[in-house]
Enzyme design. Structure first.
Site, PDB file in Angstrom:
ATOM      1  N   ASP A 170      -6.281  -1.000 -40.091  1.00  0.00           N
ATOM      2  CA  ASP A 170      -5.679  -1.422 -38.827  1.00  0.00           C
ATOM      3  C   ASP A 170      -6.643  -1.393 -37.648  1.00  0.00           C
ATOM      4  O   ASP A 170      -6.304  -1.833 -36.560  1.00  0.00           O
ATOM      5  CB  ASP A 170      -4.484  -0.519 -38.509  1.00  0.00           C
ATOM      6  CG  ASP A 170      -4.914   0.923 -38.261  1.00  0.00           C
ATOM      7  OD1 ASP A 170      -5.564   1.500 -39.144  1.00  0.00           O
ATOM      8  OD2 ASP A 170      -4.615   1.477 -37.199  1.00  0.00           O
ATOM      9  N   TYR A 264     -16.449   1.624 -34.597  1.00  0.00           N
ATOM     10  CA  TYR A 264     -16.999   2.649 -35.487  1.00  0.00           C
ATOM     11  C   TYR A 264     -18.510   2.542 -35.657  1.00  0.00           C
ATOM     12  O   TYR A 264     -19.140   3.488 -36.130  1.00  0.00           O
ATOM     13  CB  TYR A 264     -16.318   2.587 -36.863  1.00  0.00           C
ATOM     14  CG  TYR A 264     -15.002   3.316 -36.917  1.00  0.00           C
ATOM     15  CD1 TYR A 264     -14.910   4.608 -37.409  1.00  0.00           C
ATOM     16  CD2 TYR A 264     -13.831   2.718 -36.445  1.00  0.00           C
ATOM     17  CE1 TYR A 264     -13.696   5.281 -37.458  1.00  0.00           C
ATOM     18  CE2 TYR A 264     -12.625   3.385 -36.483  1.00  0.00           C
ATOM     19  CZ  TYR A 264     -12.552   4.663 -36.988  1.00  0.00           C
ATOM     20  OH  TYR A 264     -11.357   5.331 -37.029  1.00  0.00           O
TER      21      TYR A 264
END
Length: 441
Positions: A170, A264
């Site tokens: 997600d 990330y």
């Protein structure tokens, strides 16, 4: 329209009530006849299960509901398995985050040594769930969003290559929601995106509106100044650690300004910054245990004590809407375009065909068709080759019980400075995970 039967594997998760709420909000397009919870922790699941039972009786009494620790009861007569398990729970997440920090290496649940440790715990239980599904409901689809998704996806490719499993995440959805906010759009679904990479390790190369207009210049201008903070004038939009993550995207973007990055990537491109800005004694796992974990279980207990879910404090999670979209695409053959984690097979021309990559796919009743990405630039390709090698080595280490392969995986991670440090971290992680990992020789 056919009504589906769904089992949520990880029934005791703090995210489970949000998934139930999201399923209830979308019953018109994805009708449900049955919801089941499955978890191997009966005590934990019972609290969430009892609260959700009250919620469902009040809001959708026509849906049959149950929760169980019995695989046969859980996986018999289901169309979809929605899997979001956390092996070792938050206690082991805390170890994943704090052990690397002893050696000035970042601790994170899906990236670096922590992600590798979590992956080694997750492979066996995910394979077990696939086997339960195939034994009791062989025509069902497993929608897997258990972390660390990259390692789990590689394990399913290696160990269950013909299974009806779709691996998803997600995080790109959450970032696209922020992009829509930056652009003033009502929904991320007003954007058509081109994205490529590995899970938690990717880039948007093209974003257009429904009329085909290029939205990248406006987004790049904003991200260059503010990262993915939607309203820079607001003091804080979310928890401090997430706020920092969205703001740091500004620096990640500066390294490669032809694309827009997944947040990330900060862990791989700025590991020294992460270490410097992390309290080794109070990690993200502690934040979650003190806030989300505590709040969701308190809300569940309140529902049970009152005997009603009216005015309950459960909230529908954004990531759950993605699960509904995916299930609906399969059940109704909508041919929706979605980001999935799939075997490359030439979609990215100049990259390992066996790599599990995250790219757009067209989803229908027979599964998915991959969108062709073409060739990718050297910078992204180089980073991805290093990271995919880490993921493959972890899975090989699990399959073969190989200490050597796991040491190599840690050594190759861009977050770890040397083979010597990798070995020290590995030895500590082995002790902490001795009841979860296979024996390594």
């Amino acid at each position: 329209m056919k009504k589906s039967s769904v089992v949520i594997a990880g029934g005791g998760s703090t995210f489970t009530p949000g998934i139930v709420l999201m399923l209830l909000e979308h019953l018109e397009r994805f009708p449900i006849r049955q919801i089941k919870f499955y978890d191997n922790d009966a005590k934990r699941q019972e609290i969430i299960g009892k609260a959700c039972e009250i919620l469902l009786k009040e809001r959708a009494p026509e849906i049959t509901f149950s929760y169980t620790t019995d695989p046969e009861k859980a996986f018999t007569d289901v169309d979809f398995v929605m899997a979001h398990i956390r092996v070792g729970k938050y206690a082991m997440r805390e170890q994943d985050e704090k052990i690397p920090m002893r050696y000035n290496v970042l601790g994170q649940e899906t990236c670096g040594p922590g992600g590798i440790a979590y992956g080694m715990r997750s492979i066996g239980p995910i394979i077990e769930i696939i086997d339960f599904m195939e034994k009791y409901s062989p025509d069902a689809w497993m929608l897997n969003y258990s972390n660390p998704a990259a390692i789990v996806a590689e394990a399913t490719r290696r160990l269950r290559p013909t299974s009806r499993i779709i691996n998803i995440c997600d995080m790109p959805v959450g970032i696209e929601d922020r992009m829509a906010g930056i652009l003033g759009l009502k929904s991320r679904k007003e954007m058509q995106v081109k994205y490529y990479g590995l899970n938690h390790f990717g880039w948007w190369s093209d974003i257009r509106d429904q009329a085909g207009h290029d939205l990248m210049p406006r987004l790049k201008e904003h991200v260059a100044k503010h990262g993915y903070i939607v309203r820079p004038e607001a003091e804080q939009e979310t928890e401090p650690s997430w706020n920092d993550t969205f703001a740091k995207a500004k620096d990640v973007y500066a390294v490669e300004p032809d694309t827009l990055p997944n947040t990330y990537l900060k862990y791989y491109l700025f590991p020294d910054y992460i270490v410097k800005h992390t309290d080794p004694n109070h990690s993200r796992a502690n934040e979650v245990m003190e806030h989300r974990e505590k709040n969701v279980f308190a809300a569940a207990r309140a529902v049970i004590e009152k005997g009603t879910a009216k005015d309950c404090r459960f909230t529908a999670d954004d990531h759950a809407s993605y699960i509904v979209d995916l299930a609906d695409a399969i059940a109704s053959n909508t041919k929706a375009r979605m980001l999935l984690i799939v075997e490359n097979g030439g979609s990215i021309e100049n990259f390992d065909p066996t790599a599990m990559v995250e790219i757009p796919c067209i989803v229908g009743s027979d599964g998915y068709e991959k969108v062709c990405i073409g060739r990718i630039p050297r910078f992204q390709k180089g980073l991805m080759e290093q990271q995919v090698a880490v993921e493959k080595l972890v899975v090989e280490a699990w399959i073969n019980g190989s200490y050597q392969k796991l040491w190599q995986a840690l050594t190759l991670s861009k977050t770890v400075p040397s083979a010597a440090v990798a070995k020290q971290i590995l030895d500590d992680l082995m002790i902490a995970n001795q009841s979860y990992w296979p024996e390594l020789k």
